[in-house]
Design an enzyme around this catalytic site. Structure first.
Site, PDB file in Angstrom:
ATOM      1  N   HIS A 149      48.473  52.889  43.533  1.00 23.47           N
ATOM      2  CA  HIS A 149      48.520  54.415  43.887  1.00 23.47           C
ATOM      3  C   HIS A 149      49.280  54.571  45.312  1.00 23.47           C
ATOM      4  O   HIS A 149      50.046  55.554  45.451  1.00 23.47           O
ATOM      5  CB  HIS A 149      46.939  54.626  44.258  1.00 23.47           C
ATOM      6  CG  HIS A 149      46.669  55.962  44.380  1.00 23.47           C
ATOM      7  ND1 HIS A 149      45.354  56.488  44.471  1.00 23.47           N
ATOM      8  CD2 HIS A 149      47.278  57.466  44.353  1.00 23.47           C
ATOM      9  CE1 HIS A 149      45.295  57.901  44.413  1.00 23.47           C
ATOM     10  NE2 HIS A 149      46.547  58.329  44.239  1.00 23.47           N
TER      11      HIS A 149
ATOM     12  N   HIS B 173      45.491  48.347  41.503  1.00 23.93           N
ATOM     13  CA  HIS B 173      45.396  49.629  41.177  1.00 23.93           C
ATOM     14  C   HIS B 173      45.745  50.518  42.486  1.00 23.93           C
ATOM     15  O   HIS B 173      46.274  51.590  42.504  1.00 23.93           O
ATOM     16  CB  HIS B 173      44.310  50.197  39.975  1.00 23.93           C
ATOM     17  CG  HIS B 173      44.351  49.672  39.012  1.00 23.93           C
ATOM     18  ND1 HIS B 173      45.436  49.817  38.089  1.00 23.93           N
ATOM     19  CD2 HIS B 173      43.355  48.909  38.040  1.00 23.93           C
ATOM     20  CE1 HIS B 173      45.248  49.166  36.789  1.00 23.93           C
ATOM     21  NE2 HIS B 173      43.967  48.750  36.876  1.00 23.93           N
TER      22      HIS B 173
ATOM     23  N   HIS C 298      42.335  42.871  40.942  1.00 26.25           N
ATOM     24  CA  HIS C 298      42.944  43.677  39.954  1.00 26.25           C
ATOM     25  C   HIS C 298      42.577  44.941  40.286  1.00 26.25           C
ATOM     26  O   HIS C 298      43.570  45.538  40.194  1.00 26.25           O
ATOM     27  CB  HIS C 298      42.554  43.183  38.450  1.00 26.25           C
ATOM     28  CG  HIS C 298      42.971  43.875  37.261  1.00 26.25           C
ATOM     29  ND1 HIS C 298      44.167  43.797  36.613  1.00 26.25           N
ATOM     30  CD2 HIS C 298      42.233  45.153  36.936  1.00 26.25           C
ATOM     31  CE1 HIS C 298      44.370  44.701  36.106  1.00 26.25           C
ATOM     32  NE2 HIS C 298      43.358  45.700  35.941  1.00 26.25           N
ATOM     33  N   GLU C 299      41.526  45.344  40.643  1.00 24.42           N
ATOM     34  CA  GLU C 299      40.973  46.880  40.811  1.00 24.42           C
ATOM     35  C   GLU C 299      42.106  47.272  42.131  1.00 24.42           C
ATOM     36  O   GLU C 299      42.411  48.173  42.204  1.00 24.42           O
ATOM     37  CB  GLU C 299      39.719  46.924  40.943  1.00 24.42           C
ATOM     38  CG  GLU C 299      38.991  46.715  39.785  1.00 24.42           C
ATOM     39  CD  GLU C 299      39.460  47.139  38.539  1.00 24.42           C
ATOM     40  OE1 GLU C 299      40.008  48.311  38.656  1.00 24.42           O
ATOM     41  OE2 GLU C 299      39.452  46.894  37.514  1.00 24.42           O
TER      42      GLU C 299
END
Length: 230
Positions: A107, A103, A99-100
């Site tokens: 980006h 991100h 999940h991280e």
């Protein structure tokens, strides 16, 4: 000066929902942290492989102290994973780790809602600190109506930031699930556990946003009521 407003009933319900969501995310994480993933990868390994698969070779994966302290730092371009997630090989660990990474991928591709969130941050950081002071001052000094009005405007900016955060979080989870399956990190049977972990985490953002929206509506109703009385 302060009184019980009808909107407070809904706010209390939303607050209870938020507390339940926090307990649920911890309970769900703990439950699935005991279920090993068939691929045998740790959270750190899954994050590294997913970053590399998306050409993010220059984004490091670091371990940080604490539990559920996982995050992606867009300024340093670093995926930071809590120690249980970094070192463990479980459904919970790789779900949170990927999940991280979602991100980090956002980006890279300039996901519009993430871009908007980053641009809003400096203003919201200031607004969220000033808004409570102005709102309190507006209740104390009722003869100066613009204080509450200005506080509402700043508070609305903070609420908008929370609302923009929702699609960012849901999109990161969606990217994580799709890539985990495509890369063979999890089996079809394990997808259910991954979904439960990610959905539980997303619910905390929904509950927090709901509380803020209800509080904003309450302040707007109070402000409008004062103006009508005048």
């Amino acid at each position: 000066m302060f009184y019980f407003h009808p909107m407070d009933f809904l706010i209390i319900i939303a607050f209870i929902l938020s507390m339940w969501a926090s307990f649920r995310v911890r309970g769900t994480f703990n439950k699935w942290s005991t279920v090993p993933v068939y691929s045998g990868m740790t959270g750190a390994q899954a994050a590294r492989r997913m970053l590399d698969a998306n050409g993010l070779y220059d984004v490091p994966v670091e371990a940080v102290p604490g539990r559920l302290t996982d995050h992606y730092d867009p300024l340093s371009k670093v995926v930071r994973l809590s120690e249980p997630v970094y070192y463990e090989s479980s459904i919970s660990a790789i779900s949170v780790a990927c999940h991280e990474v979602g991100h980090a991928i956002q980006h890279k591709v300039h996901y519009p809602m993430l871009v908007a969130r980053h641009r809003m941050f400096p203003v919201v950081n200031f607004a969220s600190g000033v808004a409570p002071l102005l709102i309190i001052a507006g209740f104390i000094f009722q003869q100066i109506p613009w204080l509450l009005g200005l506080g509402i405007i700043f508070f609305a900016a903070a609420v908008a930031f929370q609302l923009v955060t929702l699609p960012v979080e849901f999109n990161a989870s969606s990217r994580a699930r799709n890539l985990m399956i495509a890369e063979g990190f999890i089996s079809n049977e394990e997808e259910r556990g991954v979904a439960k972990v990610l959905n539980a985490a997303a619910l905390t953002y929904v509950a927090a946003a709901l509380i803020s929206v209800l509080e904003l509506l309450k302040y707007i109703m109070i402000f409008s009521g004062r103006n009508n009385n005048d």
